[in-house]
Scaffold this active site. Structure first.
Site, PDB file in Angstrom:
ATOM      1  N   HIS A  63      71.106 -10.990  -0.947  1.00  0.00           N
ATOM      2  CA  HIS A  63      71.579 -10.639  -2.293  1.00  0.00           C
ATOM      3  C   HIS A  63      72.837  -9.779  -2.192  1.00  0.00           C
ATOM      4  CE1 HIS A  63      68.482 -12.121  -5.092  1.00  0.00           C
ATOM      5  NE2 HIS A  63      67.812 -12.228  -3.967  1.00  0.00           N
ATOM      6  N   PHE A 115      70.520  -2.965  -3.391  1.00  0.00           N
ATOM      7  CA  PHE A 115      69.748  -2.723  -4.609  1.00  0.00           C
ATOM      8  C   PHE A 115      69.637  -4.043  -5.354  1.00  0.00           C
ATOM      9  CE2 PHE A 115      69.722  -1.707  -9.191  1.00  0.00           C
ATOM     10  CZ  PHE A 115      68.581  -0.909  -9.248  1.00  0.00           C
ATOM     11  N   ILE A 116      68.415  -4.425  -5.700  1.00  0.00           N
ATOM     12  CA  ILE A 116      68.181  -5.707  -6.376  1.00  0.00           C
ATOM     13  C   ILE A 116      67.453  -5.442  -7.680  1.00  0.00           C
ATOM     14  CG2 ILE A 116      67.057  -7.969  -6.230  1.00  0.00           C
ATOM     15  CD1 ILE A 116      67.274  -7.637  -3.133  1.00  0.00           C
TER      16      ILE A 116
END
Length: 165
Positions: A63, A115-116
């Site tokens: 991500h 950070f997702i």
């Protein structure tokens, strides 16, 4: 029945840069037609949850940072670019961008992955508030939160691709 090649081509990117999840779901025989968002999501999540810890980490690390270098360089996947733009992350003030950059660096340093958060329905202020709250989470809590967010992102992506029922 949809072919393996077609299934992986269509759904291999639902979990960011991780086509192995779609491949395993297909190979396990868990794909039932007609294809629906909940059905495909269930099959993909089952494979994600049986992946090794190292594979989970690979999915998390695939991500992009929110409003990060890839976004600036225009190198996000279409899904990520559209999701971040929908949340206004492509329209940050210089101060907001600096704060996201600072938080991204601290978060990756602390947790080993970006950070997702599923940004659909959120704006940049909501995302920044969640970022600032979650940055102090311990590693295990944040790992669990990030994997849950990955599953939520996958469902949102599938819902835009397939009927719900």
């Amino acid at each position: 029945m949809v072919s393996r090649e077609d299934f992986v081509s269509r759904f291999g990117g639902v979990f960011e840069h991780s086509p192995f999840i779609a491949e395993r779901a297909y190979d396990a025989g868990s794909i039932v037609e007609p294809l629906t968002a909940p059905g495909v999501h269930g099959a993909l999540v089952a494979m994600f949850r049986t992946a090794s810890q190292e594979e989970w980490l690979g999915v998390l690390r695939a991500h992009p940072d929110l409003a990060g270098k890839l976004a600036i360089a225009g190198k996000l996947t279409d899904d990520s670019r559209n999701e971040q733009a929908g949340a206004g992350l492509d329209r940050l003030t210089p101060e907001e961008h600096a704060r996201f950059t600072e938080l991204n660096a601290a978060y990756v340093s602390e947790h080993g992955f970006p950070f997702i958060i599923a940004v659909k329905g959120l704006n940049r202020h909501d995302i920044l508030a969640a970022f600032e709250k979650r940055i102090s989470n311990d590693h295990d809590t944040e790992f669990a939160t990030a994997t849950a967010q990955v599953e939520k992102i996958a469902l949102l992506r599938l819902t835009s691709m397939l009927p719900e029922a």
